[in-house]
Design a protein around this motif. Structure first.
Motif, PDB file in Angstrom:
ATOM      1  N   MET A 142       0.906  -1.402  -0.208  1.00 55.63           N
ATOM      2  CA  MET A 142      -0.045   0.025  -0.037  1.00 55.63           C
ATOM      3  C   MET A 142       1.193   1.233   0.050  1.00 55.63           C
ATOM      4  SD  MET A 142      -2.904  -1.107   2.882  1.00 55.63           S
ATOM      5  CE  MET A 142      -3.208  -2.907   2.666  1.00 55.63           C
ATOM      6  N   THR A 143       0.887   1.896  -1.001  1.00 57.25           N
ATOM      7  CA  THR A 143       1.966   2.903  -1.334  1.00 57.25           C
ATOM      8  C   THR A 143       1.538   4.308  -1.643  1.00 57.25           C
ATOM      9  OG1 THR A 143       2.195   2.201  -3.546  1.00 57.25           O
ATOM     10  CG2 THR A 143       3.677   0.979  -2.148  1.00 57.25           C
ATOM     11  N   THR A 144       0.858   4.745  -2.445  1.00 58.98           N
ATOM     12  CA  THR A 144       0.542   5.909  -2.606  1.00 58.98           C
ATOM     13  C   THR A 144      -0.325   6.621  -1.769  1.00 58.98           C
ATOM     14  OG1 THR A 144      -1.435   5.725  -4.098  1.00 58.98           O
ATOM     15  CG2 THR A 144       0.760   5.843  -5.374  1.00 58.98           C
ATOM     16  N   ASP A 145      -0.416   8.124  -1.555  1.00 59.97           N
ATOM     17  CA  ASP A 145      -1.192   8.870  -0.439  1.00 59.97           C
ATOM     18  C   ASP A 145      -2.614   8.044  -0.447  1.00 59.97           C
ATOM     19  OD1 ASP A 145       0.741  10.137   0.269  1.00 59.97           O
ATOM     20  OD2 ASP A 145       0.239  11.805  -0.698  1.00 59.97           O
ATOM     21  N   THR A 146      -3.516   7.976  -1.692  1.00 55.77           N
ATOM     22  CA  THR A 146      -4.696   7.314  -1.368  1.00 55.77           C
ATOM     23  C   THR A 146      -4.743   5.790  -1.528  1.00 55.77           C
ATOM     24  OG1 THR A 146      -4.770   7.183  -3.850  1.00 55.77           O
ATOM     25  CG2 THR A 146      -5.589   9.181  -2.935  1.00 55.77           C
ATOM     26  N   HIS A 147      -3.617   5.456  -1.610  1.00 59.35           N
ATOM     27  CA  HIS A 147      -4.104   3.882  -1.228  1.00 59.35           C
ATOM     28  C   HIS A 147      -2.978   3.400  -0.090  1.00 59.35           C
ATOM     29  CE1 HIS A 147      -5.956   3.308  -5.203  1.00 59.35           C
ATOM     30  NE2 HIS A 147      -4.870   4.199  -5.649  1.00 59.35           N
ATOM     31  N   SER A 148      -2.477   4.552   0.645  1.00 57.71           N
ATOM     32  CA  SER A 148      -1.747   4.090   1.932  1.00 57.71           C
ATOM     33  C   SER A 148      -2.479   3.223   2.730  1.00 57.71           C
ATOM     34  CB  SER A 148      -1.262   5.483   2.353  1.00 57.71           C
ATOM     35  OG  SER A 148      -2.066   5.849   2.968  1.00 57.71           O
TER      36      SER A 148
ATOM     37  N   ASP B 206      -3.094   4.206   5.823  1.00 52.39           N
ATOM     38  CA  ASP B 206      -3.783   4.901   6.545  1.00 52.39           C
ATOM     39  C   ASP B 206      -5.118   5.293   5.925  1.00 52.39           C
ATOM     40  OD1 ASP B 206      -2.456   4.994   9.006  1.00 52.39           O
ATOM     41  OD2 ASP B 206      -0.915   6.626   8.510  1.00 52.39           O
ATOM     42  N   ALA B 207      -4.716   5.706   4.563  1.00 49.61           N
ATOM     43  CA  ALA B 207      -5.957   6.121   3.626  1.00 49.61           C
ATOM     44  C   ALA B 207      -7.066   5.153   3.700  1.00 49.61           C
ATOM     45  CB  ALA B 207      -5.332   6.444   2.434  1.00 49.61           C
TER      46      ALA B 207
ATOM     47  N   VAL C  11     -10.920  -4.645  -0.803  1.00 47.39           N
ATOM     48  CA  VAL C  11     -10.052  -3.958  -0.168  1.00 47.39           C
ATOM     49  C   VAL C  11      -8.810  -3.928  -0.972  1.00 47.39           C
ATOM     50  CG1 VAL C  11      -8.534  -4.565   1.875  1.00 47.39           C
ATOM     51  CG2 VAL C  11     -10.848  -4.992   2.019  1.00 47.39           C
ATOM     52  N   ARG C  12      -8.538  -4.804  -1.981  1.00 47.20           N
ATOM     53  CA  ARG C  12      -7.427  -4.798  -3.027  1.00 47.20           C
ATOM     54  C   ARG C  12      -7.408  -3.493  -3.760  1.00 47.20           C
ATOM     55  NH1 ARG C  12      -8.451 -10.322  -3.488  1.00 47.20           N
ATOM     56  NH2 ARG C  12      -9.415 -10.076  -5.452  1.00 47.20           N
ATOM     57  N   GLU C  13      -8.970  -3.192  -4.206  1.00 49.38           N
ATOM     58  CA  GLU C  13      -8.855  -1.882  -5.165  1.00 49.38           C
ATOM     59  C   GLU C  13      -8.761  -0.778  -4.371  1.00 49.38           C
ATOM     60  OE1 GLU C  13     -12.974  -2.053  -6.863  1.00 49.38           O
ATOM     61  OE2 GLU C  13     -12.542  -3.867  -7.700  1.00 49.38           O
ATOM     62  N   LEU C  14      -9.257  -0.716  -2.878  1.00 47.00           N
ATOM     63  CA  LEU C  14      -8.901   0.515  -2.101  1.00 47.00           C
ATOM     64  C   LEU C  14      -7.274   0.548  -1.962  1.00 47.00           C
ATOM     65  CD1 LEU C  14     -11.626   0.233   0.892  1.00 47.00           C
ATOM     66  CD2 LEU C  14     -11.550   1.815  -0.885  1.00 47.00           C
ATOM     67  N   ALA C  15      -6.781  -0.497  -1.816  1.00 46.24           N
ATOM     68  CA  ALA C  15      -5.300  -0.469  -1.466  1.00 46.24           C
ATOM     69  C   ALA C  15      -4.519  -0.177  -2.886  1.00 46.24           C
ATOM     70  CB  ALA C  15      -4.714  -1.863  -1.183  1.00 46.24           C
ATOM     71  N   GLY C  16      -5.206  -0.262  -4.116  1.00 48.69           N
ATOM     72  CA  GLY C  16      -4.383  -0.106  -5.227  1.00 48.69           C
ATOM     73  C   GLY C  16      -3.571  -1.381  -5.477  1.00 48.69           C
ATOM     74  N   ARG C  17      -3.674  -2.590  -5.550  1.00 49.53           N
ATOM     75  CA  ARG C  17      -3.001  -3.551  -5.276  1.00 49.53           C
ATOM     76  C   ARG C  17      -3.665  -5.093  -5.945  1.00 49.53           C
ATOM     77  NH1 ARG C  17       0.817  -3.572  -0.859  1.00 49.53           N
ATOM     78  NH2 ARG C  17       1.945  -5.095  -2.312  1.00 49.53           N
ATOM     79  N   ARG C  18      -2.741  -5.728  -6.595  1.00 54.92           N
ATOM     80  CA  ARG C  18      -3.640  -6.837  -7.143  1.00 54.92           C
ATOM     81  C   ARG C  18      -3.443  -7.884  -5.849  1.00 54.92           C
ATOM     82  NH1 ARG C  18      -1.442  -8.140 -13.142  1.00 54.92           N
ATOM     83  NH2 ARG C  18      -2.189 -10.124 -12.342  1.00 54.92           N
TER      84      ARG C  18
ATOM     85  N   ARG D  33      -1.868  -7.266   8.560  1.00 53.51           N
ATOM     86  CA  ARG D  33      -1.242  -6.785   9.640  1.00 53.51           C
ATOM     87  C   ARG D  33      -1.165  -5.354  10.085  1.00 53.51           C
ATOM     88  NH1 ARG D  33       3.413  -9.820   9.952  1.00 53.51           N
ATOM     89  NH2 ARG D  33       2.576 -11.832   9.612  1.00 53.51           N
ATOM     90  N   ALA D  34      -0.646  -4.775   8.974  1.00 48.52           N
ATOM     91  CA  ALA D  34      -0.656  -3.157   9.084  1.00 48.52           C
ATOM     92  C   ALA D  34      -1.671  -2.481   9.161  1.00 48.52           C
ATOM     93  CB  ALA D  34       0.157  -2.578   8.074  1.00 48.52           C
ATOM     94  N   LEU D  35      -3.021  -2.937   8.425  1.00 49.48           N
ATOM     95  CA  LEU D  35      -4.236  -2.462   8.249  1.00 49.48           C
ATOM     96  C   LEU D  35      -5.076  -2.738   9.557  1.00 49.48           C
ATOM     97  CD1 LEU D  35      -6.423  -0.885   6.513  1.00 49.48           C
ATOM     98  CD2 LEU D  35      -6.940  -3.103   5.446  1.00 49.48           C
ATOM     99  N   THR D  36      -4.915  -4.125  10.074  1.00 53.09           N
ATOM    100  CA  THR D  36      -5.480  -4.275  11.335  1.00 53.09           C
ATOM    101  C   THR D  36      -4.820  -3.385  12.252  1.00 53.09           C
ATOM    102  OG1 THR D  36      -5.545  -6.754  10.882  1.00 53.09           O
ATOM    103  CG2 THR D  36      -5.631  -6.203  13.113  1.00 53.09           C
TER     104      THR D  36
END
Length: 93
Positions: free
Chosen positions: A1-7, A9-10, A38-45, A53-56
């Motif tokens: 989860m990298t970019t600001d909108t996909h971090s 925290d976001a 959740v993958r879409e929100l995170a911008g990840r495949r 764990r980080a999201l938790t």
């Protein structure tokens, strides 16, 4: 989860915000969300165990619990668990 909108925290902010919004016939409260969303929100495949764990942790900081159910996640308020009955040594022996 990298970019600001996909971090992390976001994504946690978006999931926490959903808890207070009306949908699914309820004014607010616990809900489940597909892992795909959740993958879409995170911008990840893929969302890896470290990501979950980080999201938790991020959701716990906001007062919510994330439960991984493999194909979907459940988001609940951490305060939901305060009034649960407690198991003690007497009941497990």
């Amino acid at each position: 989860m990298t970019t600001d909108t996909h971090s992390t925290d976001a994504v946690a902010d978006r999931l926490a915000d959903l808890y207070g919004r009306a949908f699914g016939g309820k004014p607010n409260g616990r809900y489940r969300i597909a892992a795909k969303l959740v993958r879409e929100l995170a911008g990840r495949r893929r969302v890896y165990e470290d990501d979950v764990r980080a999201l938790t942790r991020a959701l716990l900081e906001r007062g919510y619990v994330l439960i991984d159910m493999d194909n979907f996640f459940v988001i609940m308020s951490a305060s939901t668990f305060v009034n649960y009955r407690r198991a003690n040594e007497d009941c497990i022996t």
